[in-house]
Write an enzyme that holds these catalytic residues in place. Structure first.
Site, PDB file in Angstrom:
ATOM      1  N   SER A  25      -8.046  10.194   7.400  1.00 55.48           N
ATOM      2  CA  SER A  25      -6.934  10.963   6.826  1.00 55.48           C
ATOM      3  C   SER A  25      -7.298  11.596   5.498  1.00 55.48           C
ATOM      4  O   SER A  25      -7.733  10.904   4.573  1.00 55.48           O
ATOM      5  CB  SER A  25      -5.725  10.052   6.556  1.00 55.48           C
ATOM      6  OG  SER A  25      -5.281   9.465   7.726  1.00 55.48           O
ATOM      7  N   HIS A  55      -6.577  22.302  11.238  1.00 47.66           N
ATOM      8  CA  HIS A  55      -7.931  22.402  11.773  1.00 47.66           C
ATOM      9  C   HIS A  55      -8.478  21.081  12.294  1.00 47.66           C
ATOM     10  O   HIS A  55      -9.591  20.995  12.742  1.00 47.66           O
ATOM     11  CB  HIS A  55      -8.871  23.008  10.730  1.00 47.66           C
ATOM     12  CG  HIS A  55      -9.074  22.150   9.523  1.00 47.66           C
ATOM     13  ND1 HIS A  55      -9.461  22.658   8.323  1.00 47.66           N
ATOM     14  CD2 HIS A  55      -8.937  20.835   9.328  1.00 47.66           C
ATOM     15  CE1 HIS A  55      -9.550  21.679   7.439  1.00 47.66           C
ATOM     16  NE2 HIS A  55      -9.247  20.566   8.034  1.00 47.66           N
ATOM     17  N   HIS A  77      -5.149   7.467  16.878  1.00 44.29           N
ATOM     18  CA  HIS A  77      -4.841   6.098  16.456  1.00 44.29           C
ATOM     19  C   HIS A  77      -4.133   5.315  17.562  1.00 44.29           C
ATOM     20  O   HIS A  77      -3.433   5.899  18.393  1.00 44.29           O
ATOM     21  CB  HIS A  77      -3.936   6.121  15.215  1.00 44.29           C
ATOM     22  CG  HIS A  77      -4.580   6.684  13.995  1.00 44.29           C
ATOM     23  ND1 HIS A  77      -4.617   8.032  13.737  1.00 44.29           N
ATOM     24  CD2 HIS A  77      -5.241   6.076  12.965  1.00 44.29           C
ATOM     25  CE1 HIS A  77      -5.264   8.235  12.589  1.00 44.29           C
ATOM     26  NE2 HIS A  77      -5.656   7.081  12.104  1.00 44.29           N
ATOM     27  N   TYR A  79      -1.597   3.481  17.124  1.00 40.97           N
ATOM     28  CA  TYR A  79      -0.137   3.545  16.955  1.00 40.97           C
ATOM     29  C   TYR A  79       0.498   4.778  17.604  1.00 40.97           C
ATOM     30  O   TYR A  79       1.705   4.860  17.748  1.00 40.97           O
ATOM     31  CB  TYR A  79       0.267   3.464  15.468  1.00 40.97           C
ATOM     32  CG  TYR A  79      -0.282   4.558  14.574  1.00 40.97           C
ATOM     33  CD1 TYR A  79       0.157   5.873  14.665  1.00 40.97           C
ATOM     34  CD2 TYR A  79      -1.244   4.261  13.612  1.00 40.97           C
ATOM     35  CE1 TYR A  79      -0.347   6.867  13.847  1.00 40.97           C
ATOM     36  CE2 TYR A  79      -1.759   5.239  12.791  1.00 40.97           C
ATOM     37  CZ  TYR A  79      -1.301   6.536  12.912  1.00 40.97           C
ATOM     38  OH  TYR A  79      -1.806   7.513  12.103  1.00 40.97           O
ATOM     39  N   GLU A  80      -0.341   5.729  18.005  1.00 38.42           N
ATOM     40  CA  GLU A  80       0.211   6.903  18.690  1.00 38.42           C
ATOM     41  C   GLU A  80       0.572   6.575  20.138  1.00 38.42           C
ATOM     42  O   GLU A  80       1.174   7.395  20.827  1.00 38.42           O
ATOM     43  CB  GLU A  80      -0.812   8.054  18.658  1.00 38.42           C
ATOM     44  CG  GLU A  80      -0.999   8.627  17.261  1.00 38.42           C
ATOM     45  CD  GLU A  80      -2.170   9.588  17.195  1.00 38.42           C
ATOM     46  OE1 GLU A  80      -1.960  10.780  17.413  1.00 38.42           O
ATOM     47  OE2 GLU A  80      -3.298   9.128  16.943  1.00 38.42           O
ATOM     48  N   ALA A 107      -8.491   6.150   5.040  1.00 38.33           N
ATOM     49  CA  ALA A 107      -7.661   5.924   3.856  1.00 38.33           C
ATOM     50  C   ALA A 107      -7.061   4.533   4.031  1.00 38.33           C
ATOM     51  O   ALA A 107      -6.688   4.161   5.145  1.00 38.33           O
ATOM     52  CB  ALA A 107      -6.557   6.971   3.786  1.00 38.33           C
ATOM     53  N   MET A 205      -4.950   1.249   9.343  1.00 38.36           N
ATOM     54  CA  MET A 205      -4.530   1.252  10.754  1.00 38.36           C
ATOM     55  C   MET A 205      -5.587   1.856  11.680  1.00 38.36           C
ATOM     56  O   MET A 205      -5.258   2.349  12.760  1.00 38.36           O
ATOM     57  CB  MET A 205      -3.233   2.062  10.896  1.00 38.36           C
ATOM     58  CG  MET A 205      -2.112   1.626   9.974  1.00 38.36           C
ATOM     59  SD  MET A 205      -0.739   2.769  10.066  1.00 38.36           S
ATOM     60  CE  MET A 205       0.263   2.197   8.664  1.00 38.36           C
ATOM     61  N   SER A 206      -6.844   1.845  11.252  1.00 43.00           N
ATOM     62  CA  SER A 206      -7.876   2.482  12.090  1.00 43.00           C
ATOM     63  C   SER A 206      -9.190   1.722  11.970  1.00 43.00           C
ATOM     64  O   SER A 206      -9.199   0.538  11.642  1.00 43.00           O
ATOM     65  CB  SER A 206      -8.071   3.934  11.629  1.00 43.00           C
ATOM     66  OG  SER A 206      -8.650   3.962  10.350  1.00 43.00           O
ATOM     67  N   ASN A 229      -3.649   4.097  -2.029  1.00 42.80           N
ATOM     68  CA  ASN A 229      -2.433   3.543  -2.650  1.00 42.80           C
ATOM     69  C   ASN A 229      -2.621   2.048  -2.835  1.00 42.80           C
ATOM     70  O   ASN A 229      -3.504   1.455  -2.226  1.00 42.80           O
ATOM     71  CB  ASN A 229      -1.227   3.792  -1.715  1.00 42.80           C
ATOM     72  CG  ASN A 229      -1.452   3.192  -0.328  1.00 42.80           C
ATOM     73  OD1 ASN A 229      -2.121   3.805   0.509  1.00 42.80           O
ATOM     74  ND2 ASN A 229      -0.953   2.009  -0.096  1.00 42.80           N
ATOM     75  N   HIS A 242       3.284   8.757   3.580  1.00 47.45           N
ATOM     76  CA  HIS A 242       2.051   9.370   4.089  1.00 47.45           C
ATOM     77  C   HIS A 242       1.602  10.502   3.163  1.00 47.45           C
ATOM     78  O   HIS A 242       0.402  10.716   2.969  1.00 47.45           O
ATOM     79  CB  HIS A 242       2.272   9.887   5.513  1.00 47.45           C
ATOM     80  CG  HIS A 242       1.015  10.393   6.161  1.00 47.45           C
ATOM     81  ND1 HIS A 242      -0.096   9.599   6.337  1.00 47.45           N
ATOM     82  CD2 HIS A 242       0.681  11.613   6.645  1.00 47.45           C
ATOM     83  CE1 HIS A 242      -1.052  10.301   6.906  1.00 47.45           C
ATOM     84  NE2 HIS A 242      -0.611  11.536   7.100  1.00 47.45           N
TER      85      HIS A 242
HETATM   86  N1  HPA Z   1      -1.313   0.246   4.782  1.00 53.49           N
HETATM   87  C1  HPA Z   1      -1.784   0.569   5.999  1.00 53.49           C
HETATM   88  N2  HPA Z   1      -2.457   1.677   6.238  1.00 53.49           N
HETATM   89  C2  HPA Z   1      -2.688   2.500   5.206  1.00 53.49           C
HETATM   90  C3  HPA Z   1      -2.232   2.224   3.913  1.00 53.49           C
HETATM   91  C4  HPA Z   1      -1.501   1.022   3.685  1.00 53.49           C
HETATM   92  O1  HPA Z   1      -1.067   0.697   2.573  1.00 53.49           O
HETATM   93  N3  HPA Z   1      -2.636   3.248   3.115  1.00 53.49           N
HETATM   94  C5  HPA Z   1      -3.324   4.109   3.921  1.00 53.49           C
HETATM   95  N4  HPA Z   1      -3.357   3.667   5.186  1.00 53.49           N
END
Ligand code: HPA
Length: 267
Positions: A25, A55, A77, A79-80, A107, A205-206, A229, A242
């Site tokens: 991401s 893109h 992913h 989760y999709e 990320a 999540m990946s 974050n 997001h």
């Molecule tokens: N949690 C899960 N997935 C993420 C996060 C998070 O805080 N930040 C970016 N992807």
């Protein structure tokens, strides 16, 4: 698999990449700078259709400083709603195309209190908390063994290389354990406390499904997380969104791109 490979080989005139990179991401821009051939996932037989705007959703082939590389600009992913087999299919394709080293990027939320947003973390190990495993199902002995060893997925020599590259560029790299949850909801503060107790430094999540499959296929893996974050409930953390994740990865991407470029030169 055969028709996927045939299609790709025709489009790329038999390009044989040695390095594979999956761009997470906000980090996909790296592939824009080097692009000899680009194929939309939508056109590749057996690939999942891209659900992302813009893109993203392309397989990009490029010679980067003499290193033949294939990059996924965007990933699908779990989760999709896709199966684990579907989201890890491109890793098996990369293996068949000749990839020996796979660089996984993402990320992630910082669980370790010493991390701050925009830090880059080299993944030293992972915890699979997704509730399933991409290797469940009949085994294909042509790709790997039924019960693969997982004691060094993220290869120490690649970690050393990444560290040296970071040093050379003056980028202070964090190290840590990546904890994968299925998403798509972010974690609760209690879940993040649990992840920390279990040994996690970052959460996302990946990456883990791809790392498991790459290791199974005999590829060497390097993982890089961009801390986008502070994870839920960590002191100083704000409500998660997001857009914040994308904004922070955007601000970290010049360091990320420089690091990746340097690593490609050396691996
Ligand atoms: N949690 C899960 N997935 C993420 C996060 C998070 O805080 N930040 C970016 N992807």
């Amino acid at each position: 698999m055969e028709n996927t490979l045939k299609f790709i080989n025709e489009k790329t005139e038999g390009f044989r990449p040695e390095i594979g990179i999956i761009l997470g991401s906000g980090l996909g821009e790296f592939a824009d700078e080097y692009c000899d051939y680009a194929i939309s996932y939508n056109d590749i037989p057996n690939f999942l259709k891209s659900t992302v705007q813009g893109h993203k959703g392309r397989l990009v082939f490029a010679d980067i400083d003499g290193k033949k590389t294939v990059m996924m600009q965007g990933r699908n992913h779990f989760y999709e709603g896709h199966t684990m087999a579907e989201i890890t299919y491109p890793v098996k394709v990369m293996k068949k195309l000749g990839v020996k080293t796979l660089i996984l990027t993402n990320a992630a939320g910082g669980v370790n209190k010493n991390f701050k947003p925009s830090d880059l973390m080299i993944i030293t190990d992972h915890i699979n908390f997704m509730g399933t495993n991409p290797l469940i199902g009949p085994n294909n002995p042509d790709l790997g063994e039924r019960f693969p060893d997982m004691s060094e997925i993220y290869k120490k020599d690649l970690i050393e290389i990444a560290d040296k590259c970071g040093e050379k560029l003056g980028i202070n790299l964090q190290h840590g354990v990546y904890f994968a949850s299925s998403g798509p909801s972010y974690e609760t503060p209690a879940e993040i406390r649990m992840a920390g107790i279990l040994g996690a430094d970052a959460v996302g999540m990946s990456t883990v499904p791809e790392a498991i499959v790459a290791n199974y296929c005999g590829m060497k893996v390097l993982g890089i997380s961009c801390i986008s974050n502070l994870a839920s409930g960590v002191e100083g953390a704000q409500k998660l969104s997001h857009s914040e994740v994308i904004e922070t990865t955007n601000s970290a991407k010049s360091g990320f791109k420089a690091l990746l470029k340097e690593i490609i030169k050396v691996v």
